[in-house]
Design an enzyme around this catalytic site. Sequence first.
Site, PDB file in Angstrom:
ATOM      1  N   HIS A  26      -7.701  -5.920  -0.270  1.00 36.04           N
ATOM      2  CA  HIS A  26      -6.575  -5.014  -0.406  1.00 36.04           C
ATOM      3  C   HIS A  26      -5.248  -5.746  -0.277  1.00 36.04           C
ATOM      4  O   HIS A  26      -4.947  -6.316   0.762  1.00 36.04           O
ATOM      5  CB  HIS A  26      -6.669  -3.919   0.660  1.00 36.04           C
ATOM      6  CG  HIS A  26      -5.583  -2.905   0.570  1.00 36.04           C
ATOM      7  ND1 HIS A  26      -5.170  -2.347  -0.615  1.00 36.04           N
ATOM      8  CD2 HIS A  26      -4.799  -2.355   1.528  1.00 36.04           C
ATOM      9  CE1 HIS A  26      -4.198  -1.493  -0.385  1.00 36.04           C
ATOM     10  NE2 HIS A  26      -3.943  -1.484   0.909  1.00 36.04           N
ATOM     11  N   SER A  74       0.817  -1.199   0.000  1.00 39.84           N
ATOM     12  CA  SER A  74       0.000   0.000   0.000  1.00 39.84           C
ATOM     13  C   SER A  74       0.863   1.267   0.000  1.00 39.84           C
ATOM     14  O   SER A  74       1.646   1.483  -0.914  1.00 39.84           O
ATOM     15  CB  SER A  74      -0.934  -0.060   1.209  1.00 39.84           C
ATOM     16  OG  SER A  74      -1.971   0.854   1.083  1.00 39.84           O
ATOM     17  N   ASP A  94      -8.868  -4.778  -5.854  1.00 39.75           N
ATOM     18  CA  ASP A  94      -8.371  -4.000  -4.716  1.00 39.75           C
ATOM     19  C   ASP A  94      -9.161  -2.702  -4.607  1.00 39.75           C
ATOM     20  O   ASP A  94      -9.213  -1.918  -5.551  1.00 39.75           O
ATOM     21  CB  ASP A  94      -6.888  -3.697  -4.914  1.00 39.75           C
ATOM     22  CG  ASP A  94      -6.210  -3.201  -3.640  1.00 39.75           C
ATOM     23  OD1 ASP A  94      -6.811  -2.364  -2.942  1.00 39.75           O
ATOM     24  OD2 ASP A  94      -5.086  -3.623  -3.361  1.00 39.75           O
TER      25      ASP A  94
END
Length: 535
Positions: free
Chosen positions: A505, A235, A477
């Site tokens: 995610h 991320s 995602d």
Amino acid sequence: MHPAPHTAAHPRRPLALALTALVALALTACTAGSGEGGQASGERGDPSVRPGLQRFYGQELAWRPCGDGLSCARLTVPRDYAHPRNGKTFVLPVAKAATAGKHDRIGSLVYNPGGPGASGVSDLKSDSGEVFSEEVRARFDIVSFDPRGVGGSRPAVTCAEPDDEGAADDAPEPLTPRTRGDRARALAAARADAEACAKGSGGILRQVGTDDAARDLDVLRAALGDRKLSYLGWSYGTSLGTSYAEQFPHRVRALALDGATDPSLNWSQRAISQGAGFRRAVEDYAEYCADIAGAGCPGTSPAEISGVLDRLFEEAAREPLPVSDEEAYEVDARTLLDVVTDAMYSPEDDWEALSDALAEAADGDATRLAELAEGDDASGDDASGDDASGNARSKRREAGNDDDALLAVSCLDTPHPRAAGPYWKALAPAEKAAGVYGTSSVVDELTCKDWPAGTQRPHRVRAAGVPPVLVVGTTGDPATPYEEARSLAEQFPGGMLLTYEGVGHTAYGRSNACVTDAVDDYLIDLKRIGADTIC
């Protein structure tokens, strides 16, 4: 990620936490910095021998046991790399799970769990090191750290409680502000948040950007005794890794970036991209829920489920949804949005609980939604880390500085307009692309309007000389849409894209052996993947 309520402060929620809170992962990673240690200066010479930086690069970490077989230390870095001799520093916590395979040890594998705002040390202490396979742990010391301003960093970003005095009225802030009054309230709330952070952390708000955090990462690499960096970022960690590659391309050994963000997007493009990602994720949820047709599902078809959600948003926009416990969390439209989007991070853990809560809310009792908003979900985590208004803000501030650091780094990394007009102009395309998930993302960007200016600008990656980088993208995602992973892989010279066809995610560390094997082979043996590799 961003100040928005759909970003995740932690990418790997099924394992520990979730990405941060709503939309804008202000993850625009950095330009090739021109300051000390930047790419330009790196081409002129080794930053470790530049005047003022030798003492930082030459430090030895004093490791001490800190429980559960881990060792901990503290890393000192300059607050201002352009003026490293001014005596001002950040002291950053570092944690290590040493490998047992001493003879086959490759070096350290440094990872960042996401955010911005997530503590790497807390993440490693929560057993997240177990997410790495036995093969990886046998070859690397697993290392993580708290970036500047985050967690146990000293100093750390601390935002005071916003001053709500002078607000026009107590009307809720709508997810799509259309009237002059709605927009005035949204601007006032955003200004209050910015002023609260300036009041609590004004002295360091210009010094917590991702470019400088990447320079800290190079100091850490040196202190660990590694000639080159092996790194995995989830991320927001992909933004940090991208910045490192731009500034120190020849110091990269392996760079795996999972749940990637595209540094070429500006603030509004990023907000709309993430908003669209969440909207698609909610549509995936509706299809899944209809397929299983469980007793707790709030409908029997995707259209019916989507209709229930739309109705609940409309009702919550007028007044909070009714709950059976008067002490329960207030479920207004923003809280409902946070609960729904938080659940998109880890479908395995949260979709069933979300279905039950939505079904009960549709029948007139939003108590279970309130419980989810309070963090009483299946995983026991408060996933969001957003800077949502009201009770959510107060609750999360009590838990640490995740949200404060999220806001600080996001706003500093990404240039934002100083006038309100561009935000209102972005509402229409955001609504068209993503409904309330898009408009709320744009509104959440308003806090950055009054933020100190950073140095980054949207740009395509500039990392000549970096070895092949592995980018992992999940097709479903919600927080870091797949399109951004594909774009980032194309921007790296020799970049490789590993596609995971799934929802939730990020991909590595969940349960897909195909993804795990590909990433592990890359990290250990630098094995490349073929074009169009799909898991």
